[in-house]
Scaffold this active site. Structure first.
Site, PDB file in Angstrom:
ATOM      1  N   MET A 256      24.229   3.842  45.084  1.00 57.43           N
ATOM      2  CA  MET A 256      24.365   4.443  46.419  1.00 57.43           C
ATOM      3  C   MET A 256      24.632   5.932  46.299  1.00 57.43           C
ATOM      4  O   MET A 256      25.516   6.359  45.551  1.00 57.43           O
ATOM      5  CB  MET A 256      25.493   3.768  47.199  1.00 57.43           C
ATOM      6  CG  MET A 256      25.095   2.406  47.754  1.00 57.43           C
ATOM      7  SD  MET A 256      26.465   1.618  48.584  1.00 57.43           S
ATOM      8  CE  MET A 256      27.537   1.267  47.218  1.00 57.43           C
TER       9      MET A 256
ATOM     10  N   HIS B  58      16.698  -2.359  50.927  1.00 60.89           N
ATOM     11  CA  HIS B  58      17.494  -1.124  50.930  1.00 60.89           C
ATOM     12  C   HIS B  58      18.643  -1.272  51.944  1.00 60.89           C
ATOM     13  O   HIS B  58      19.020  -0.328  52.641  1.00 60.89           O
ATOM     14  CB  HIS B  58      16.621   0.080  51.269  1.00 60.89           C
ATOM     15  CG  HIS B  58      17.000   1.344  50.543  1.00 60.89           C
ATOM     16  ND1 HIS B  58      16.347   1.789  49.428  1.00 60.89           N
ATOM     17  CD2 HIS B  58      17.973   2.267  50.779  1.00 60.89           C
ATOM     18  CE1 HIS B  58      16.893   2.933  49.014  1.00 60.89           C
ATOM     19  NE2 HIS B  58      17.880   3.236  49.818  1.00 60.89           N
TER      20      HIS B  58
ATOM     21  N   ARG C 196      27.138  -1.552  50.649  1.00 60.75           N
ATOM     22  CA  ARG C 196      28.135  -0.970  51.559  1.00 60.75           C
ATOM     23  C   ARG C 196      29.575  -1.458  51.362  1.00 60.75           C
ATOM     24  O   ARG C 196      30.498  -0.630  51.440  1.00 60.75           O
ATOM     25  CB  ARG C 196      27.719  -1.187  53.015  1.00 60.75           C
ATOM     26  CG  ARG C 196      26.451  -0.410  53.414  1.00 60.75           C
ATOM     27  CD  ARG C 196      26.141  -0.697  54.865  1.00 60.75           C
ATOM     28  NE  ARG C 196      24.856  -0.196  55.309  1.00 60.75           N
ATOM     29  CZ  ARG C 196      23.710  -0.847  55.145  1.00 60.75           C
ATOM     30  NH1 ARG C 196      23.682  -2.011  54.511  1.00 60.75           N
ATOM     31  NH2 ARG C 196      22.589  -0.335  55.622  1.00 60.75           N
TER      32      ARG C 196
HETATM   33  C1  FMN Z   1      25.083   4.837  51.856  1.00 62.27           C
HETATM   34  C2  FMN Z   1      23.965   4.228  51.047  1.00 62.27           C
HETATM   35  C3  FMN Z   1      23.297   5.009  50.123  1.00 62.27           C
HETATM   36  C4  FMN Z   1      22.277   4.432  49.349  1.00 62.27           C
HETATM   37  N1  FMN Z   1      21.662   5.205  48.409  1.00 62.27           N
HETATM   38  C5  FMN Z   1      20.726   4.649  47.606  1.00 62.27           C
HETATM   39  C6  FMN Z   1      20.128   5.409  46.562  1.00 62.27           C
HETATM   40  O1  FMN Z   1      20.441   6.570  46.364  1.00 62.27           O
HETATM   41  N2  FMN Z   1      19.217   4.789  45.790  1.00 62.27           N
HETATM   42  C7  FMN Z   1      18.851   3.481  45.979  1.00 62.27           C
HETATM   43  O2  FMN Z   1      18.015   2.952  45.249  1.00 62.27           O
HETATM   44  N3  FMN Z   1      19.401   2.745  46.959  1.00 62.27           N
HETATM   45  C8  FMN Z   1      20.334   3.288  47.756  1.00 62.27           C
HETATM   46  N4  FMN Z   1      20.925   2.530  48.747  1.00 62.27           N
HETATM   47  C9  FMN Z   1      20.563   1.113  48.872  1.00 62.27           C
HETATM   48  C10 FMN Z   1      21.451   0.240  47.991  1.00 62.27           C
HETATM   49  O3  FMN Z   1      21.170   0.422  46.626  1.00 62.27           O
HETATM   50  C11 FMN Z   1      21.269  -1.262  48.297  1.00 62.27           C
HETATM   51  O4  FMN Z   1      19.896  -1.577  48.229  1.00 62.27           O
HETATM   52  C12 FMN Z   1      21.798  -1.677  49.659  1.00 62.27           C
HETATM   53  O5  FMN Z   1      22.942  -0.943  50.029  1.00 62.27           O
HETATM   54  C13 FMN Z   1      22.162  -3.153  49.610  1.00 62.27           C
HETATM   55  O6  FMN Z   1      22.502  -3.609  50.861  1.00 62.27           O
HETATM   56  P1  FMN Z   1      24.009  -3.807  51.380  1.00 62.27           P
HETATM   57  O7  FMN Z   1      24.541  -2.444  51.691  1.00 62.27           O
HETATM   58  O8  FMN Z   1      23.827  -4.651  52.581  1.00 62.27           O
HETATM   59  O9  FMN Z   1      24.800  -4.507  50.294  1.00 62.27           O
HETATM   60  C14 FMN Z   1      21.925   3.079  49.531  1.00 62.27           C
HETATM   61  C15 FMN Z   1      22.612   2.323  50.474  1.00 62.27           C
HETATM   62  C16 FMN Z   1      23.626   2.872  51.223  1.00 62.27           C
HETATM   63  C17 FMN Z   1      24.346   2.015  52.213  1.00 62.27           C
END
Ligand code: FMN
Length: 351
Positions: A79, A247, A302
Site C-alpha cells: 500500500m 485492488h 486497509r
Molecule cells: C491506501 C491504499 C494504497 C494502495 N496502494 C497500492 C500500491 O501502491 N500498489 C498496489 O499494488 N496496490 C495498492 N493497493 C491495493 C492493495 O495492495 C490491495 O490490493 C487492496 O488494498 C486489498 O484490499 P483490502 O484493502 O480490501 O484488503 C492500495 C490499497 C490501498 C487501500
C-alpha cells in the site's frame, strides 16, 4: 448483515486521527463503490462445511510463498503512502509483520528506504509499477533486489486508477507524501527522466514479466488478475504466481469480486503456479474460505493501514494478531489441523 466489527472500530479510530483527504484516500473506491461493497459481502456469503475425525491437537498455519516459509498465510498487501498514516511508514508495519511471521508487500510508492524496511527483519516483496521511463523501474528493481526483496509483485490493474479514485493525487498533499515514488531514486535520476518518466506505463504487455524476472533473478507474482484467460497469459509469459485482486475495489466499480474470480483462476493455473488473493479479507473465516478455494495465501490491505494509523507497529500487530487468532479458531471449528488440509469442498455458497 454483520454489525459493527473490530475492523470498523479500528477504521473509525484511524479516520478520527487522519486528515480528511488521507482518510478518504485510504477508504477510496472506484465508481459508486459497488466492487468494494460486494467484495466484502462476497466473502461473508460463503459458508464452510466442517469436517470430523482429523487430528487437531496441533494447529498448523505455516505456508511457503514463492520459496519463503511464513508462519501465517495472512500477508500484508502493498500500500502506497504509509508515511501518511505514520511518518515511519512501512518501518513500523514491517516490525509487526516480522513479529507475526508474515510477509510485507512494499509499494513502489513507498516513502521509506529499502534498507530501512529490510532492517525490520520482515521478509518482503517489492511491488512494481512499471514507469514510462523503464530505466527508473530497472534502478528500483535492482536496488530492491540488492536490499533483499524475496520476490517482485507486478501490479497490472491500475491503468485507470487515478481517474477512478478521487483524491489519489490531491494537490493539497504535502511534498513528502507526493515524493513517495522517488525516495529510492537519486535526484539526478529523477531529473533525467523528464516530465512523464515517473508516470506509470500504459503500454504493458506480458513480456514485461520475463523482463523483470531476468533483471532481478527473483520470482514474479502478477497482481490484479481476475479471469482464467489472463491468468493463463501471465503463466505462459513466465509468472511464478498470480494474485487475484480488485485492488480493494479501487480499479473498476462494476468489477467482478475477487471471491467470485478466484475459483476460475485456480482451475486454470492452480496446479502450475501459486494463486494468491486479496480484496475484502476482514476475518479468519474469510481466510479459511480463500484457502479452501485454492489460494496459497491472502493479502490484507486497509485493516493494516488503519491499524498503522491508529496505533503504529502495535496497531498493525493487533490487526495481524486478531486475524491469525480467528484463523486458528476457525480451523479448529472446521475440525482441521492444518491449513494445507483445506479443500474446495469445504466451502459452499450461502443458501
Ligand atoms: C491506501 C491504499 C494504497 C494502495 N496502494 C497500492 C500500491 O501502491 N500498489 C498496489 O499494488 N496496490 C495498492 N493497493 C491495493 C492493495 O495492495 C490491495 O490490493 C487492496 O488494498 C486489498 O484490499 P483490502 O484493502 O480490501 O484488503 C492500495 C490499497 C490501498 C487501500
Amino acid at each position: 448483515m454483520v454489525g459493527v466489527t473490530w475492523v470498523d472500530e479500528i477504521s473509525a479510530r484511524a479516520d478520527a486521527l487522519l486528515p480528511d483527504y488521507v482518510a478518504a484516500y485510504f477508504r477510496g473506491s472506484a465508481g459508486g463503490g459497488e466492487c468494494l461493497r460486494e467484495g466484502l459481502a462476497a466473502w461473508e456469503d460463503l459458508r464452510l462445511r466442517p469436517s470430523v475425525l482429523h487430528d487437531t491437537s496441533t494447529l498448523r498455519t505455516e505456508v511457503e510463498v514463492l520459496g519463503t516459509r511464513v508462519r501465517t498465510p495472512v500477508l500484508v498487501a502493498p500500500m502506497a503512502q504509509q508515511v501518511a498514516a505514520q511518518p515511519e511508514g512501512e518501518v513500523l508495519t514491517g516490525r509487526a509483520v516480522a513479529e507475526h511471521g508474515s510477509l510485507l508487500g512494499l509499494s513502489t510508492n513507498t516513502g521509506v528506504h529499502f534498507e530501512d524496511v529490510a532492517a525490520t527483519g520482515a521478509p518482503w516483496w517489492y511491488q512494481v509499477y512499471v514507469m514510462q521511463d523503464r530505466s527508473l523501474t530497472q534502478r528500483l528493481v535492482e536496488r530492491a533486489t540488492a536490499a533483499g526483496a524475496r520476490a517482485l509483485t507486478l501490479t497490472v490493474d491500475t491503468t485507470a486508477l487515478a481517474p477512478a479514485l478521487p483524491g489519489i493525487e490531491p494537490t493539497e498533499w504535502p511534498d513528502t507524501y507526493r515524493k513517495a515514488r522517488v525516495v529510492n531514486l537519486t535526484p539526478e535520476e529523477v531529473e533525467a527522466s523528464g516530465p512523464h518518466g515517473l508516470r506509470s506505463a500504459e503500454d504493458l504487455t506480458p513480456d514485461v514479466i520475463g523482463w523483470l524476472r531476468e533483471l532481478s533473478g527473483l520470482p514474479v507474482a502478477v497482481k490484479g488478475v481476475l479471469t482464467a484467460r489472463d491468468a493463463r497469459r501471465c503463466v505462459d509469459a513466465g509468472a511464478d504466481a498470480v494474485i487475484v485482486s480488485t485492488h480493494g475495489g479501487r480499479r473498476l466499480g462494476t468489477s467482478v469480486t475477487s471471491a467470485a474470480a478466484l475459483p476460475e483462476v485456480v482451475a486454470e493455473v492452480g496446479t502450475e503456479v501459486e494463486v494468491h488473493v486479496d480484496s475484502g479479507i476482514r476475518a479468519g473465516h474469510h481466510v479459511v474460505a480463500a484457502l479452501a478455494l485454492g489460494a496459497r495465501a491472502v493479502h490484507v490491505g486497509r485493516p493494516v493501514m488503519w491499524g498503522l494509523a491508529s496505533g503504529g507497529a502495535e496497531g498493525v500487530s493487533a490487526v495481524l494478531g486478531r486475524l491469525n487468532e480467528e484463523l486458528v479458531t476457525t480451523l479448529r471449528q472446521m475440525g482441521l489441523g492444518d491449513v494445507a488440509d483445506l479443500r474446495p469442498g469445504d466451502v459452499t455458497r450461502r443458501p
